[in-house]
Design an enzyme around this catalytic site. Structure first.
Site, short mmCIF file in Angstrom:
data_model
loop_
_atom_site.label_atom_id
_atom_site.label_comp_id
_atom_site.label_asym_id
_atom_site.label_seq_id
_atom_site.Cartn_x
_atom_site.Cartn_y
_atom_site.Cartn_z
N CYS A 120 0.82 -1.23 0.00
CA CYS A 120 0.00 0.00 0.00
C CYS A 120 0.84 1.27 0.00
O CYS A 120 0.33 2.35 -0.30
CB CYS A 120 -0.94 0.01 1.18
N HIS A 261 -3.69 6.90 2.57
CA HIS A 261 -4.05 5.58 2.04
C HIS A 261 -5.40 5.20 2.65
O HIS A 261 -5.60 5.34 3.86
CB HIS A 261 -2.97 4.56 2.42
N ASN A 291 -10.15 -0.53 -0.01
CA ASN A 291 -8.69 -0.43 0.02
C ASN A 291 -8.13 -0.96 -1.30
O ASN A 291 -8.21 -2.16 -1.57
CB ASN A 291 -8.17 -1.26 1.20
N1 ACO Z 1 -17.98 -9.08 9.48
C1 ACO Z 1 -18.37 -9.40 10.72
N2 ACO Z 1 -17.52 -9.70 11.70
C2 ACO Z 1 -16.21 -9.69 11.40
C3 ACO Z 1 -15.73 -9.36 10.12
C4 ACO Z 1 -16.68 -9.05 9.13
N3 ACO Z 1 -16.34 -8.74 7.87
N4 ACO Z 1 -14.38 -9.42 10.13
C5 ACO Z 1 -14.02 -9.76 11.37
N5 ACO Z 1 -15.13 -9.92 12.13
C6 ACO Z 1 -15.22 -10.33 13.53
C7 ACO Z 1 -14.04 -11.10 13.99
O1 ACO Z 1 -14.14 -12.46 13.64
C8 ACO Z 1 -14.12 -10.90 15.48
O2 ACO Z 1 -15.06 -11.79 15.99
P1 ACO Z 1 -14.79 -12.54 17.37
O3 ACO Z 1 -14.71 -11.44 18.39
O4 ACO Z 1 -15.97 -13.41 17.51
O5 ACO Z 1 -13.50 -13.27 17.19
C9 ACO Z 1 -14.69 -9.49 15.60
O6 ACO Z 1 -15.25 -9.17 14.32
C10 ACO Z 1 -13.66 -8.46 15.94
O7 ACO Z 1 -12.52 -8.65 15.10
P2 ACO Z 1 -11.35 -7.66 15.10
O8 ACO Z 1 -10.26 -8.18 14.19
O9 ACO Z 1 -11.01 -7.29 16.49
O10 ACO Z 1 -12.05 -6.43 14.38
P3 ACO Z 1 -11.46 -5.00 14.18
O11 ACO Z 1 -12.36 -4.04 14.76
O12 ACO Z 1 -10.01 -4.96 14.53
O13 ACO Z 1 -11.58 -4.84 12.61
C11 ACO Z 1 -10.21 -4.94 10.66
C12 ACO Z 1 -10.90 -5.73 11.74
C13 ACO Z 1 -11.25 -4.11 9.91
C14 ACO Z 1 -9.54 -5.90 9.73
C15 ACO Z 1 -9.19 -3.99 11.32
O14 ACO Z 1 -8.37 -4.70 12.19
C16 ACO Z 1 -8.32 -3.30 10.33
O15 ACO Z 1 -8.79 -2.49 9.55
N6 ACO Z 1 -6.99 -3.55 10.37
C17 ACO Z 1 -6.07 -2.91 9.50
C18 ACO Z 1 -6.20 -3.58 8.19
C19 ACO Z 1 -5.51 -2.80 7.17
O16 ACO Z 1 -5.55 -1.60 7.13
N7 ACO Z 1 -4.90 -3.55 6.28
C20 ACO Z 1 -4.37 -3.06 5.18
C21 ACO Z 1 -3.17 -2.17 5.40
S1 ACO Z 1 -1.99 -2.67 4.42
C22 ACO Z 1 -2.68 -2.75 2.93
O17 ACO Z 1 -3.55 -1.97 2.63
C23 ACO Z 1 -2.21 -3.79 1.98
#
Ligand code: ACO
Length: 334
Positions: A120, A261, A291
């Site tokens: 990214c 980003h 993204n």
């Molecule tokens: N729908 C419903 N529930 C979901 C989903 C979904 N799509 N995805 C995850 N969950 C659930 C998980 O399973 C978890 O359930 P559990 O508590 O029963 O285990 C719960 O939601 C909470 O999960 P978390 O991972 O804590 O959720 P979080 O609020 O952290 O959001 C996310 C997850 C959106 C992936 C976040 O961590 C994030 O944005 N991280 C950064 C990702 C990023 O920016 N990546 C790219 C950067 S690098 C690049 O762009 C290549």
């Protein structure tokens, strides 16, 4: 690593972007995995993303964005001295996607071209390379393309990654600055290999070549420790943004726009808070495109410039973080 000059040596001469026509909404995902529109909007800010057609490859998207950028700059492709294609989703492992882009857009048949893998942060890395080539007079005119077809490397059975990503391409033609103070003021690029497995694809390379077993175990898809990436992103994007300001003797008040980003709206909110730059100075299109990795900044920038949102003379910061972990920032006086 930093490259900075109070009087810019290079400048973005033209921009273009391309988004495939097919749109996948959160409601479509509700039918595919255990998720909801409400969860995705609240946790990420994303409502829909564009997905490439089966017959399209990354170079098709990149070439279209490149053509549009060249037209915007009013330049002939033969005037290019270098083509840098920033991508983690190449057409194929060999040759570089930049080769196909060179051929399709009609650049000179000896114009150097290569791919750059910085996930990214790719577009900021690409700008840094372009600026260095122009600064050292190895090139006069560079095409930098950020292109991704993340739909091809996403596990659509994994709700924690599949809902985040979309396909697209954005391109910039970078050439000599005109001497009026506008242009690329600084770039800062960084990497931390200790975080390599926070966002990666286990198989398909020399460590774990493709086999029936790797395919069966779905090891050719993106794996991400979302919370680790999230925390690291907030910290590093904030510091890189502050560096872009302080290293140029500016203050927060001097920054007109930030093109971040577009990974997660909550990350952008946190960067706004930590950097002290008001949220209404961040250009956001994540709800429509998701993204798009290395394509994210040039797509957003092109939109903002064409809409007249970004105006001549304004100070604009780009900041990005991605798999690697790689990250960086750039300051442009538009
Ligand atoms: N729908 C419903 N529930 C979901 C989903 C979904 N799509 N995805 C995850 N969950 C659930 C998980 O399973 C978890 O359930 P559990 O508590 O029963 O285990 C719960 O939601 C909470 O999960 P978390 O991972 O804590 O959720 P979080 O609020 O952290 O959001 C996310 C997850 C959106 C992936 C976040 O961590 C994030 O944005 N991280 C950064 C990702 C990023 O920016 N990546 C790219 C950067 S690098 C690049 O762009 C290549």
């Amino acid at each position: 690593m930093a490259s900075k000059a109070r009087l810019p040596v290079s400048k973005i001469l033209g921009m273009g972007h391309y988004l495939p026509s097919r749109i996948l909404t959160n409601f479509d995902f509700e039918k595919m995995v255990d998720t909801s529109d409400q969860w995705i909007v609240e946790r990420t800010g994303i409502r829909e993303r564009h997905i490439a057609a089966p017959e399209e490859a990354a170079s098709d998207l990149a070439a279209e964005a490149g053509r549009r950028a060249l037209a915007d700059a009013d330049l002939d492709p033969k005037e290019l001295d270098l083509i840098v294609v920033c991508t983690v989703t190449p057409d194929q492992p060999l040759p570089a996607t930049a080769m196909f882009v060179q051929r399709v857009i009609g650049a000179r048949s000896d114009c150097p071209a290569f791919d750059l893998v910085a996930a990214c942060a790719g577009f900021i890395y690409g700008l840094s390379v372009a600026d260095s080539f122009i600064r050292t007079e190895q090139a006069r005119c560079v095409l930098v393309v950020g292109v991704e077809m993340l739909s091809r490397i996403i596990d659509y059975e994994d709700r924690s990654t599949s809902v985040l990503f979309g396909d697209g391409a954005g391109a910039a033609v970078v050439g000599p600055a005109s001497g009026d103070g506008s242009g690329l003021v600084s770039t800062h690029i960084y990497a931390d290999g200790a975080m390599a497995e926070a966002l990666y694809i286990p198989a398909g390379g020399s460590r774990l070549p493709a086999s029936e077993q790797t395919v069966e175990e779905r090891l050719h898809y993106v794996r991400m420790t979302g919370q680790d990436v999230f925390k690291f992103a907030v910290k590093r994007l904030s510091s890189a943004t502050k560096t872009a300001i302080s290293s140029n003797g500016l203050s927060v008040r001097d920054i007109d726009w930030v093109i971040p980003h577009q990974a997660n709206l909550r990350i952008i909110d946190a960067v706004s808070q930590r950097s002290g730059i008001p949220r209404d100075r961040f250009y956001i299109n994540i709800e429509r495109v998701g993204n798009t990795s290395s394509a994210s900044i040039p797509i957003a920038l092109d939109e903002a410039v064409k809409a007249g949102t970004i105006e001549e003379g304004q100070n604009v910061i780009f900041c990005a973080l991605g798999g690697g972990i790689t990250w960086g920032s750039a300051l442009v006086r538009w």
